[in-house]
Design a protein around this motif. Structure first.
Motif, PDB file in Angstrom:
ATOM      1  N   PRO A 193       0.809  -1.223   0.000  1.00  0.00           N
ATOM      2  CA  PRO A 193       0.000   0.000   0.000  1.00  0.00           C
ATOM      3  C   PRO A 193       0.848   1.281   0.000  1.00  0.00           C
ATOM      4  O   PRO A 193       2.025   1.261   0.315  1.00  0.00           O
ATOM      5  CB  PRO A 193      -0.817  -0.109   1.287  1.00  0.00           C
ATOM      6  N   TYR A 194       0.174   2.396  -0.361  1.00  0.00           N
ATOM      7  CA  TYR A 194       0.834   3.681  -0.466  1.00  0.00           C
ATOM      8  C   TYR A 194       0.078   4.745   0.328  1.00  0.00           C
ATOM      9  O   TYR A 194      -1.095   4.594   0.613  1.00  0.00           O
ATOM     10  CB  TYR A 194       0.866   4.164  -1.920  1.00  0.00           C
ATOM     11  N   GLU A 195       0.800   5.814   0.628  1.00  0.00           N
ATOM     12  CA  GLU A 195       0.190   7.072   1.020  1.00  0.00           C
ATOM     13  C   GLU A 195       0.687   8.131   0.042  1.00  0.00           C
ATOM     14  O   GLU A 195       1.844   8.110  -0.373  1.00  0.00           O
ATOM     15  CB  GLU A 195       0.557   7.460   2.455  1.00  0.00           C
ATOM     16  N   THR A 196      -0.201   9.034  -0.343  1.00  0.00           N
ATOM     17  CA  THR A 196       0.154  10.088  -1.291  1.00  0.00           C
ATOM     18  C   THR A 196       0.630  11.318  -0.530  1.00  0.00           C
ATOM     19  O   THR A 196      -0.059  11.802   0.358  1.00  0.00           O
ATOM     20  CB  THR A 196      -1.048  10.446  -2.178  1.00  0.00           C
TER      21      THR A 196
ATOM     22  N   TYR B 178       3.551  21.670  -2.420  1.00  0.00           N
ATOM     23  CA  TYR B 178       3.144  22.837  -3.196  1.00  0.00           C
ATOM     24  C   TYR B 178       4.341  23.760  -3.361  1.00  0.00           C
ATOM     25  O   TYR B 178       5.117  23.956  -2.430  1.00  0.00           O
ATOM     26  CB  TYR B 178       2.008  23.590  -2.487  1.00  0.00           C
ATOM     27  N   GLY B 179       4.473  24.342  -4.523  1.00  0.00           N
ATOM     28  CA  GLY B 179       5.568  25.268  -4.752  1.00  0.00           C
ATOM     29  C   GLY B 179       5.367  26.051  -6.029  1.00  0.00           C
ATOM     30  O   GLY B 179       4.605  25.658  -6.915  1.00  0.00           O
ATOM     31  N   ARG B 180       6.069  27.165  -6.123  1.00  0.00           N
ATOM     32  CA  ARG B 180       6.013  27.970  -7.329  1.00  0.00           C
ATOM     33  C   ARG B 180       7.045  27.447  -8.331  1.00  0.00           C
ATOM     34  O   ARG B 180       8.116  27.015  -7.949  1.00  0.00           O
ATOM     35  CB  ARG B 180       6.301  29.436  -7.015  1.00  0.00           C
ATOM     36  N   PRO B 181       6.743  27.518  -9.619  1.00  0.00           N
ATOM     37  CA  PRO B 181       7.665  26.975 -10.617  1.00  0.00           C
ATOM     38  C   PRO B 181       8.829  27.883 -10.951  1.00  0.00           C
ATOM     39  O   PRO B 181       9.636  27.542 -11.798  1.00  0.00           O
ATOM     40  CB  PRO B 181       6.744  26.797 -11.835  1.00  0.00           C
ATOM     41  N   ASP B 182       8.944  29.061 -10.307  1.00  0.00           N
ATOM     42  CA  ASP B 182      10.015  29.993 -10.644  1.00  0.00           C
ATOM     43  C   ASP B 182      10.834  30.309  -9.406  1.00  0.00           C
ATOM     44  O   ASP B 182      10.520  29.915  -8.297  1.00  0.00           O
ATOM     45  CB  ASP B 182       9.449  31.288 -11.257  1.00  0.00           C
TER      46      ASP B 182
ATOM     47  N   ALA C 111       2.159  30.057   0.371  1.00  0.00           N
ATOM     48  CA  ALA C 111       0.915  29.490   0.906  1.00  0.00           C
ATOM     49  C   ALA C 111       1.201  28.296   1.790  1.00  0.00           C
ATOM     50  O   ALA C 111       2.061  27.477   1.490  1.00  0.00           O
ATOM     51  CB  ALA C 111       0.001  29.077  -0.246  1.00  0.00           C
ATOM     52  N   ASN C 112       0.493  28.220   2.876  1.00  0.00           N
ATOM     53  CA  ASN C 112       0.561  27.066   3.763  1.00  0.00           C
ATOM     54  C   ASN C 112      -0.463  26.045   3.287  1.00  0.00           C
ATOM     55  O   ASN C 112      -1.668  26.311   3.349  1.00  0.00           O
ATOM     56  CB  ASN C 112       0.258  27.494   5.203  1.00  0.00           C
ATOM     57  N   PRO C 113      -0.048  24.869   2.805  1.00  0.00           N
ATOM     58  CA  PRO C 113      -1.015  23.912   2.252  1.00  0.00           C
ATOM     59  C   PRO C 113      -2.009  23.394   3.265  1.00  0.00           C
ATOM     60  O   PRO C 113      -3.036  22.841   2.910  1.00  0.00           O
ATOM     61  CB  PRO C 113      -0.112  22.782   1.725  1.00  0.00           C
ATOM     62  N   PHE C 114      -1.727  23.581   4.561  1.00  0.00           N
ATOM     63  CA  PHE C 114      -2.643  23.108   5.591  1.00  0.00           C
ATOM     64  C   PHE C 114      -3.659  24.186   5.983  1.00  0.00           C
ATOM     65  O   PHE C 114      -4.600  23.909   6.697  1.00  0.00           O
ATOM     66  CB  PHE C 114      -1.858  22.661   6.829  1.00  0.00           C
ATOM     67  N   GLN C 115      -3.435  25.433   5.524  1.00  0.00           N
ATOM     68  CA  GLN C 115      -4.338  26.514   5.893  1.00  0.00           C
ATOM     69  C   GLN C 115      -4.986  27.180   4.690  1.00  0.00           C
ATOM     70  O   GLN C 115      -6.090  27.682   4.774  1.00  0.00           O
ATOM     71  CB  GLN C 115      -3.578  27.575   6.700  1.00  0.00           C
ATOM     72  N   ASN C 116      -4.296  27.208   3.561  1.00  0.00           N
ATOM     73  CA  ASN C 116      -4.778  27.923   2.395  1.00  0.00           C
ATOM     74  C   ASN C 116      -5.000  26.968   1.230  1.00  0.00           C
ATOM     75  O   ASN C 116      -4.406  25.892   1.172  1.00  0.00           O
ATOM     76  CB  ASN C 116      -3.769  28.995   1.971  1.00  0.00           C
ATOM     77  N   THR C 117      -5.833  27.380   0.315  1.00  0.00           N
ATOM     78  CA  THR C 117      -6.072  26.605  -0.896  1.00  0.00           C
ATOM     79  C   THR C 117      -5.086  27.032  -1.968  1.00  0.00           C
ATOM     80  O   THR C 117      -5.007  28.219  -2.290  1.00  0.00           O
ATOM     81  CB  THR C 117      -7.499  26.825  -1.407  1.00  0.00           C
ATOM     82  N   PRO C 118      -4.271  26.120  -2.555  1.00  0.00           N
ATOM     83  CA  PRO C 118      -3.313  26.508  -3.583  1.00  0.00           C
ATOM     84  C   PRO C 118      -4.031  27.138  -4.771  1.00  0.00           C
ATOM     85  O   PRO C 118      -5.104  26.696  -5.189  1.00  0.00           O
ATOM     86  CB  PRO C 118      -2.654  25.181  -3.972  1.00  0.00           C
ATOM     87  N   THR C 119      -3.421  28.176  -5.318  1.00  0.00           N
ATOM     88  CA  THR C 119      -3.979  28.839  -6.480  1.00  0.00           C
ATOM     89  C   THR C 119      -3.279  28.353  -7.729  1.00  0.00           C
ATOM     90  O   THR C 119      -2.400  27.496  -7.685  1.00  0.00           O
ATOM     91  CB  THR C 119      -3.807  30.360  -6.335  1.00  0.00           C
ATOM     92  N   ALA C 120      -3.671  28.945  -8.875  1.00  0.00           N
ATOM     93  CA  ALA C 120      -3.061  28.557 -10.149  1.00  0.00           C
ATOM     94  C   ALA C 120      -1.591  28.925 -10.204  1.00  0.00           C
ATOM     95  O   ALA C 120      -0.857  28.447 -11.071  1.00  0.00           O
ATOM     96  CB  ALA C 120      -3.821  29.203 -11.299  1.00  0.00           C
ATOM     97  N   ASP C 121      -1.133  29.810  -9.288  1.00  0.00           N
ATOM     98  CA  ASP C 121       0.266  30.227  -9.285  1.00  0.00           C
ATOM     99  C   ASP C 121       1.177  29.153  -8.696  1.00  0.00           C
ATOM    100  O   ASP C 121       2.395  29.275  -8.754  1.00  0.00           O
ATOM    101  CB  ASP C 121       0.440  31.518  -8.477  1.00  0.00           C
ATOM    102  N   TYR C 122       0.604  28.105  -8.133  1.00  0.00           N
ATOM    103  CA  TYR C 122       1.391  27.086  -7.462  1.00  0.00           C
ATOM    104  C   TYR C 122       1.249  25.747  -8.181  1.00  0.00           C
ATOM    105  O   TYR C 122       0.187  25.417  -8.700  1.00  0.00           O
ATOM    106  CB  TYR C 122       0.959  26.928  -5.994  1.00  0.00           C
TER     107      TYR C 122
ATOM    108  N   VAL D  28       1.407  21.633  -7.880  1.00  0.00           N
ATOM    109  CA  VAL D  28       1.205  20.558  -6.911  1.00  0.00           C
ATOM    110  C   VAL D  28       1.931  19.321  -7.423  1.00  0.00           C
ATOM    111  O   VAL D  28       1.665  18.847  -8.526  1.00  0.00           O
ATOM    112  CB  VAL D  28      -0.294  20.251  -6.714  1.00  0.00           C
ATOM    113  N   SER D  29       2.863  18.819  -6.658  1.00  0.00           N
ATOM    114  CA  SER D  29       3.572  17.593  -7.021  1.00  0.00           C
ATOM    115  C   SER D  29       3.178  16.492  -6.051  1.00  0.00           C
ATOM    116  O   SER D  29       3.013  16.733  -4.855  1.00  0.00           O
ATOM    117  CB  SER D  29       5.090  17.807  -6.989  1.00  0.00           C
TER     118      SER D  29
END
Length: 205
Positions: free
Chosen positions: A79-82, A86-90, A103-114, A116-117
């Motif tokens: 089995p796996y865990e995912t 989150y990070g900016r590409p630049d 952005a804190n992934p535990f508090q904020n919703t990532p926007t298109a600027d970030y 997700v890997s």
């Protein structure tokens, strides 16, 4: 905070191997090698609420790699865990991190600027089964060709074993008996697996 209870567990392991020399008319004899292996871990510790304490991560059963289920990455049969990051590409990410603007992934919703890997973290299990068949065909100069087929499964517990968890891998390998010891190269193909291992070929030494 209360301290966690130390874990006590039983590790049951069994393995059987057999080798048969087969000779057919008009061809070189070859060796048929077969192996079966099983492992079961049973936790002997219960928590204060009566639930069973999990087996510690380093002690769990893992499958995958050149020594058991070939074609899979080492220890990467589910089995796996995912795990998401989150990070900016630049390069502006470092500046924003220093300013506390990332952005804190535990508090904020990532926007298109970030971006997700995702990566898949194998968590191991408590029950495993493995079977392997090889045909070893000897050649001159210490060489041999070895077609093989592996099958195995890894389950969180013995109660969770299901045929859908069976993974298959097959391929062909080469062996060379050198003066410093045997050298092995395997080319394996796997199918019907988790995205972390999906349909890839792997050279293993």
């Amino acid at each position: 905070a209360s301290a966690s209870r130390p874990s006590s567990f039983t590790d049951l392991f069994g393995e059987a191997r057999t080798y048969r020399r087969i000779r057919t008319m008009g061809s070189r004899p070859f060796t048929l090698a077969m192996r079966g292996r099983g492992q079961l871990m049973i936790s002997q510790t219960t928590d204060t609420d009566g639930s069973r304490v999990s087996i510690p991560y380093p002690e769990r059963v893992f499958l995958g790699g050149s020594s058991n289920l070939r074609g899979f990455r080492v220890n990467h049969v589910g089995p796996y865990e995912t795990v998401c990051t989150y990070g900016r590409p630049d390069t502006e990410e470092e500046r924003r991190a220093q300013a506390g603007e990332v952005a804190n992934p535990f508090q904020n919703t990532p926007t298109a600027d970030y971006e997700v890997s995702r990566r898949y973290l194998p968590v191991g299990g408590e029950a495993s089964l493995l079977g392997s068949v090889e045909g070893r065909f000897g050649l001159p100069y210490g060489l041999s060709v070895v077609p093989f087929f592996d099958a195995g499964l890894l389950a969180p517990s013995v109660r969770d074993i299901h045929p859908q968890q069976i993974r298959f891998a097959g391929g062909i390998g080469a062996r060379y008996a050198s003066v410093v010891g045997p050298i092995r190269v395997d080319l394996a193909v796997i199918a019907g697996v988790h995205p972390a291992n999906k349909f890839h070929k792997l050279l293993q030494l």
